[in-house]
Design a protein around this motif. Structure first.
Motif, mmCIF file in Angstrom:
data_model
loop_
_atom_site.group_PDB
_atom_site.id
_atom_site.type_symbol
_atom_site.label_atom_id
_atom_site.label_comp_id
_atom_site.label_asym_id
_atom_site.label_seq_id
_atom_site.Cartn_x
_atom_site.Cartn_y
_atom_site.Cartn_z
ATOM 1 N N PHE A 178 -9.603 16.998 0.845
ATOM 2 C CA PHE A 178 -7.913 16.832 1.096
ATOM 3 C C PHE A 178 -7.538 18.005 2.112
ATOM 4 N N ASP A 179 -8.798 18.852 2.252
ATOM 5 C CA ASP A 179 -8.282 19.856 3.671
ATOM 6 C C ASP A 179 -7.791 19.659 4.607
ATOM 7 N N ALA A 180 -8.582 18.310 4.281
ATOM 8 C CA ALA A 180 -8.451 17.787 6.695
ATOM 9 C C ALA A 180 -6.938 18.257 7.260
ATOM 10 N N ASP A 181 -7.408 17.843 8.416
ATOM 11 C CA ASP A 181 -6.321 18.400 8.897
ATOM 12 C C ASP A 181 -5.438 17.793 10.020
ATOM 13 N N ILE A 182 -4.492 17.923 9.963
ATOM 14 C CA ILE A 182 -3.272 16.456 10.023
ATOM 15 C C ILE A 182 -4.026 15.630 10.648
ATOM 16 N N GLU A 183 -4.600 16.180 12.545
ATOM 17 C CA GLU A 183 -5.035 15.151 13.725
ATOM 18 C C GLU A 183 -6.014 13.980 12.784
ATOM 19 N N VAL A 184 -6.983 14.005 11.547
ATOM 20 C CA VAL A 184 -7.794 13.814 11.121
ATOM 21 C C VAL A 184 -6.851 12.939 9.523
ATOM 22 N N LYS A 185 -5.897 13.450 9.503
ATOM 23 C CA LYS A 185 -5.007 12.163 8.354
ATOM 24 C C LYS A 185 -4.097 11.390 9.263
ATOM 25 N N ALA B 240 3.209 8.009 -2.694
ATOM 26 C CA ALA B 240 3.759 8.208 -3.932
ATOM 27 C C ALA B 240 3.076 9.679 -4.184
ATOM 28 N N LEU B 241 3.661 10.611 -4.847
ATOM 29 C CA LEU B 241 4.582 12.466 -4.736
ATOM 30 C C LEU B 241 3.803 12.820 -6.833
ATOM 31 N N PRO B 242 2.837 13.415 -6.548
ATOM 32 C CA PRO B 242 2.344 13.654 -7.643
ATOM 33 C C PRO B 242 3.505 15.018 -8.047
ATOM 34 N N ASP B 243 2.788 15.435 -9.430
ATOM 35 C CA ASP B 243 3.418 16.506 -9.590
ATOM 36 C C ASP B 243 3.033 17.354 -10.832
ATOM 37 N N SER B 244 3.341 18.746 -10.299
ATOM 38 C CA SER B 244 2.515 19.846 -10.666
ATOM 39 C C SER B 244 3.668 21.330 -11.471
ATOM 40 N N LEU B 245 4.267 21.116 -12.364
ATOM 41 C CA LEU B 245 5.841 22.224 -12.337
ATOM 42 C C LEU B 245 4.824 23.647 -11.982
ATOM 43 N N PHE B 246 3.691 24.220 -12.321
ATOM 44 C CA PHE B 246 3.256 25.180 -11.934
ATOM 45 C C PHE B 246 1.240 25.178 -12.978
ATOM 46 N N TYR B 247 -0.162 26.263 -12.088
ATOM 47 C CA TYR B 247 -0.439 26.841 -12.261
ATOM 48 C C TYR B 247 -0.556 27.419 -13.845
ATOM 49 N N SER B 248 -0.913 27.425 -14.681
ATOM 50 C CA SER B 248 -1.308 28.225 -16.057
ATOM 51 C C SER B 248 -3.011 28.281 -15.813
ATOM 52 N N GLU B 249 -3.501 29.750 -15.923
ATOM 53 C CA GLU B 249 -4.488 30.651 -15.741
ATOM 54 C C GLU B 249 -5.896 29.755 -16.989
ATOM 55 N N HIS B 250 -4.822 29.904 -17.896
ATOM 56 C CA HIS B 250 -5.642 29.548 -19.454
ATOM 57 C C HIS B 250 -4.976 28.307 -19.693
ATOM 58 N N PHE C 132 1.005 -1.606 0.051
ATOM 59 C CA PHE C 132 0.322 -0.519 0.150
ATOM 60 C C PHE C 132 0.692 1.667 0.297
ATOM 61 N N THR C 133 0.599 2.233 -0.486
ATOM 62 C CA THR C 133 1.161 2.965 -0.930
ATOM 63 C C THR C 133 0.131 4.586 -0.168
ATOM 64 N N LEU C 134 1.065 5.465 0.216
ATOM 65 C CA LEU C 134 0.105 7.046 0.279
ATOM 66 C C LEU C 134 0.527 7.771 -0.478
ATOM 67 N N SER C 135 -0.691 8.439 -1.352
ATOM 68 C CA SER C 135 -0.866 9.614 -1.498
ATOM 69 C C SER C 135 -0.497 11.039 -0.985
ATOM 70 N N VAL C 136 0.154 11.898 -1.019
ATOM 71 C CA VAL C 136 -0.029 13.410 -0.430
ATOM 72 C C VAL C 136 -0.570 14.136 -1.238
ATOM 73 N N ALA C 137 -0.907 13.755 -2.481
ATOM 74 C CA ALA C 137 -1.490 15.052 -3.123
ATOM 75 C C ALA C 137 -2.300 16.159 -2.629
ATOM 76 N N ALA D 154 -5.717 27.473 -8.550
ATOM 77 C CA ALA D 154 -4.205 28.356 -8.226
ATOM 78 C C ALA D 154 -3.122 28.339 -7.163
ATOM 79 N N GLU D 155 -4.409 28.102 -6.143
ATOM 80 C CA GLU D 155 -3.748 28.155 -4.689
ATOM 81 C C GLU D 155 -4.214 26.316 -4.028
ATOM 82 N N THR D 156 -3.573 25.662 -4.663
ATOM 83 C CA THR D 156 -3.169 24.818 -4.622
ATOM 84 C C THR D 156 -2.211 24.173 -4.430
#
Length: 292
Positions: free
Chosen positions: A267-274, A31-41, A3-8, A58-60
């Protein structure tokens, strides 16, 4: 099956704490996701949602996955880390090889490189890489990575990358596995021909069965069906101990999960919930399956 934990999409300050909690709970990897940047369009649809829209804003929060692996590796002892998946198309493989070799050394060879092409033309253009013929470019980039990470003095003279004799030290202590992501026939062929495994995005069990069967056919076609091969899967319709047994029977070797989402939190659950969700998942799934 492991089992792998995703931290996306997890806040960056939580990552080391989650790594320690995952190791204590019995997870095998992160498992580590990847995103270089958030382009508006963007000029292309996101390929893994029904409407083509991105699942983040854009704030993720995102971090460079190799930096995150090094940080989490420093606070753990046995947990493995792999990118799921890193966008190889916009990147220079020589620069990436330097990063991968460094992470392998810093984690005691607990790192695997999951790669995909990348889907947004803007990431290619703004990082100085051509979007055209991106598949062929990624195929050659994988060759470069294998060559340089293998250690010693090497050279490469290809269509997209060209360099004379060079060496990066230290080389990884053992082979860095390269996993290939993507659901298209071209991606499956790339995984079967060049990868140490295949990594899925979100799929139903019926889709996974068909895809794993196709990978088996392709690996036989390339004469690689006797070699070890990992199947890293995000299955969206089979859960609980019985559901993961069903995934294993389908050929999944590594189930990628987000326990707090399975518990009904965002995905925004706090650390204790996680942390609580990690412990619950271990008690309800990991330990019973390990006990047989």
């Amino acid at each position: 099956m492991e089992f792998t934990l995703s931290v996306a999409m997890c806040p960056l300050p939580e990552l080391t704490a989650l790594a320690r909690a995952a190791e204590e709970a019995g997870f095998a990897a992160i498992a580590l996701p990847d995103s270089l940047f958030y382009s508006e369009h963007v000029a292309a649809d996101y390929p893994y949602t029904p409407d083509g829209e991105r699942m983040w804003t854009a704030e993720t929060p995102w971090t460079d996955p190799l930096v995150a692996a090094a940080a989490m590796g420093a606070v753990t002892e046995r947990l493995r880390f792999y990118t799921s998946v890193l966008k190889l198309g916009p990147r220079n493989p020589l620069l990436l090889a330097r990063q991968v070799a460094s992470v392998a050394a810093l984690t005691g060879d607990r790192f695997g490189l999951g790669v995909g092409i990348g889907w947004t033309p803007e990431e290619f253009e703004w990082c100085g890489a051509p979007f055209e013929r991106r598949g062929a470019r990624v195929d050659e980039a994988i060759e470069v990575l294998r060559l340089v990470l293998g250690g010693g003095m090497v050279e490469h003279h290809g269509e997209f990358f060209d360099f004379d004799r060079l060496q990066m030290s230290p080389a990884p202590g053992r082979r860095v596995p390269i996993y290939v992501g993507g659901h298209t026939e071209r991606a499956l062929r790339r995984a079967a021909a060049r990868g140490d495994g295949w990594s899925s995005a979100m799929m139903r069990i019926s889709e996974l069965r068909a895809t794993i069967a196709r990978l088996g056919e392709l690996r036989a076609e390339f004469g690689r069906d006797a070699e070890p091969f990992e199947i890293q899967a995000v299955c969206v319709d089979r859960f609980g101990a019985d559901g993961y047994r069903e995934q294993a029977a389908a050929g999944v070797t590594d189930a990628i999960v987000v326990p707090w989402v399975l518990d009904g939190h965002g995905f925004d659950a706090d650390i204790e919930v996680k942390r609580d969700s990690l412990r619950r998942f271990a008690d309800e799934v990991i330990h019973p399956l390990a006990a047989g």
